[in-house]
Design a protein around this motif. Structure first.
Motif, mmCIF file in Angstrom:
data_model
loop_
_atom_site.group_PDB
_atom_site.id
_atom_site.type_symbol
_atom_site.label_atom_id
_atom_site.label_comp_id
_atom_site.label_asym_id
_atom_site.label_seq_id
_atom_site.Cartn_x
_atom_site.Cartn_y
_atom_site.Cartn_z
ATOM 1 N N PRO A 1 0.802 -1.231 0.000
ATOM 2 C CA PRO A 1 0.000 0.000 0.000
ATOM 3 C C PRO A 1 0.833 1.278 0.000
ATOM 4 C CG PRO A 1 0.188 -0.802 2.227
ATOM 5 C CD PRO A 1 0.961 -1.766 1.361
ATOM 6 N N VAL A 2 2.184 1.147 -0.055
ATOM 7 C CA VAL A 2 3.012 2.359 -0.003
ATOM 8 C C VAL A 2 2.798 3.216 -1.242
ATOM 9 C CG1 VAL A 2 5.360 3.261 0.113
ATOM 10 C CG2 VAL A 2 4.746 1.226 1.429
ATOM 11 N N ILE A 3 2.882 2.593 -2.416
ATOM 12 C CA ILE A 3 2.644 3.285 -3.682
ATOM 13 C C ILE A 3 1.395 2.666 -4.288
ATOM 14 C CG2 ILE A 3 3.553 3.782 -5.979
ATOM 15 C CD1 ILE A 3 6.371 3.539 -4.763
ATOM 16 N N SER A 4 0.383 3.474 -4.502
ATOM 17 C CA SER A 4 -0.907 2.930 -4.916
ATOM 18 C C SER A 4 -1.571 3.800 -5.974
ATOM 19 C CB SER A 4 -1.823 2.803 -3.698
ATOM 20 O OG SER A 4 -3.116 2.379 -4.076
ATOM 21 N N ALA A 5 -2.463 3.157 -6.736
ATOM 22 C CA ALA A 5 -3.214 3.874 -7.770
ATOM 23 C C ALA A 5 -4.428 4.581 -7.197
ATOM 24 C CB ALA A 5 -3.657 2.908 -8.863
ATOM 25 N N SER A 6 -4.644 4.449 -5.905
ATOM 26 C CA SER A 6 -5.766 5.133 -5.274
ATOM 27 C C SER A 6 -5.248 6.100 -4.226
ATOM 28 C CB SER A 6 -6.712 4.124 -4.619
ATOM 29 O OG SER A 6 -6.033 3.376 -3.636
ATOM 30 N N ALA A 7 -5.992 7.141 -3.987
ATOM 31 C CA ALA A 7 -5.605 8.129 -2.984
ATOM 32 C C ALA A 7 -6.448 7.919 -1.736
ATOM 33 C CB ALA A 7 -5.813 9.538 -3.525
#
Length: 395
Positions: free
Chosen positions: A44-50
């Motif tokens: 979840p560190v770099i994700s396509a959702s904010a």
């Protein structure tokens, strides 16, 4: 190992402000790790959702940018910029000029920065005169960045970004953008015949830029391998074989070294993903224009994607034009950088006009509101003897 390039644009439809196009270059160590699987190992560190549980959002800019808050864009962009300073350095202390990075290696950014510095960094300082000629890119409209993200968080996010990528053998090597303002846009579109062709051409120039950098890199690595001292290779071979056969390696090392030195290492593939341009399905003529010496094979041409491949002596080149390409990490970051560059420029545009016409409502530049804005500045345009081609995009 393979290289990965993602491209995307922002500002294709508006009548006011620039068109921004960006390419990002990555190195993926694991051949099995597919481009569409990058998020699955980085979340979840770099994700396509904010969201609150996401440390660094890297996603389609249309999902991240709402209202006037630039922080969701700035979190990913400035984390990437900070990480680029340290590419190739395990302890994050290596000098930027020594890093394994293709973009402005001699000129690291220290935050906060000016909007001029940011444009120079992404677009190249050689294009600075074009931006300086734009009326609203004046000293009075200069902005300090990041705008909404606290500077003390940039370093923290950069380290987290780099560490997360490194754990999975992923490296961001470079970001390159083109920022095209109305005067140049109108001239180039007129020459091309359509803005769709101009967008494709601008995108291809960025791809060629990184393709050529990868070629230089491959040649350098080949020369390094050729000049590798034989005793170094021999020691390495003994160590590897020693784990398998112990002392027996003494008798076979010479033959193994001789065979290893004759082996040809297969060059890494370069995979390019572009967001599909409208309803267009056929891109081979464009590829032939920009890669005249590279024969391409058509893998598939259709509504969902069009893909082409070139098998070269140094690097294979696979290019895919894909609908909803921004679902891929490299394309998503390109989308964010393009959107950010355009938003910063439009902020300067509105500030400049507010100085000239106090009280005028700002605009995002898209067709419906652009007509309103044009009507409100028409008298001032005539008074200032400004040419409409400098402000208004004809298509």
């Amino acid at each position: 190992m393979y290289y990965l390039i993602g491209t995307d644009e922002a500002g294709y439809g508006p009548n006011l402000g620039p068109l921004a196009v960006t390419a990002t270059l990555w190195k993926i160590e694991d051949d099995v790790l597919a481009p569409d699987a990058l998020y699955s190992v980085l979340e979840p560190v770099i994700s396509a959702s904010a969201g609150k549980k996401v440390a660094i959002p890297i996603a389609d800019s249309k999902k991240l940018h709402k209202h006037e808050n630039l922080q969701p864009l700035e979190m990913g962009i400035f984390a990437a910029l900070e990480a680029l300073k340290h590419v190739g350095s395990v302890d994050l202390s290596k000098k930027y000029a020594e890093c394994d990075c293709f973009i402005n290696a001699q000129n690291p950014l220290n935050f906060p920065i000016s909007s001029v510095e940011l444009c120079d960094f992404f677009c190249g300082s050689e294009t600075a005169p074009l931006r300086a000629a734009v009326p609203w890119h004046s000293a009075e409209t200069e902005e300090i960045l990041p705008k909404n993200l606290p500077c003390e968080r940039v370093s923290e996010l950069g380290v987290l970004f780099l560490r997360t990528l490194s754990e999975h053998g992923i490296t961001l090597l470079g970001i390159r953008s083109a920022l095209i303002f109305p005067a140049e846009f109108n001239t180039e579109v007129e020459a091309c015949g359509s803005k769709g062709v101009f967008l494709s051409d601008t995108t291809m120039r960025l791809i060629v830029y990184f393709w050529e950098e990868v070629q230089k890199r491959s040649i350098t690595q080949e020369k390094t391998a050729e000049n590798e001292p034989k005793n170094v290779l021999e020691n390495t071979t003994k160590k590897v074989l020693g784990n398998i056969a112990g002392n027996a390696t003494e008798n076979v090392t010479g033959n193994v070294v001789e065979n290893v030195t004759k082996m040809e290492v297969e060059p890494p593939e370069v995979r390019v993903f572009c967001d599909k341009h409208g309803g267009r399905n056929f891109y081979l003529p464009t590829l032939m224009d920009f890669f005249p010496n590279l024969p391409f094979c058509v893998v598939e041409e259709g509504r969902n994607f069009s893909e082409y491949i070139h098998y070269g002596s140094q690097n294979a080149l696979r290019i895919r034009f894909q609908a909803k390409g921004e679902t891929l990490l490299p394309v998503a970051l390109a989308s964010m950088v393009s959107k950010y560059l355009r938003e910063v420029s439009m902020s300067r545009f509105n500030r400049w006009w507010e100085r000239e016409i106090p009280g005028i409502r700002p605009t995002a530049g898209y067709p419906l509101d652009a007509k309103r804005f044009r009507a409100e500045i028409s008298e001032k345009m005539e008074e200032m003897k400004l040419n409409w081609s400098e402000v208004w995009r004809n298509r």
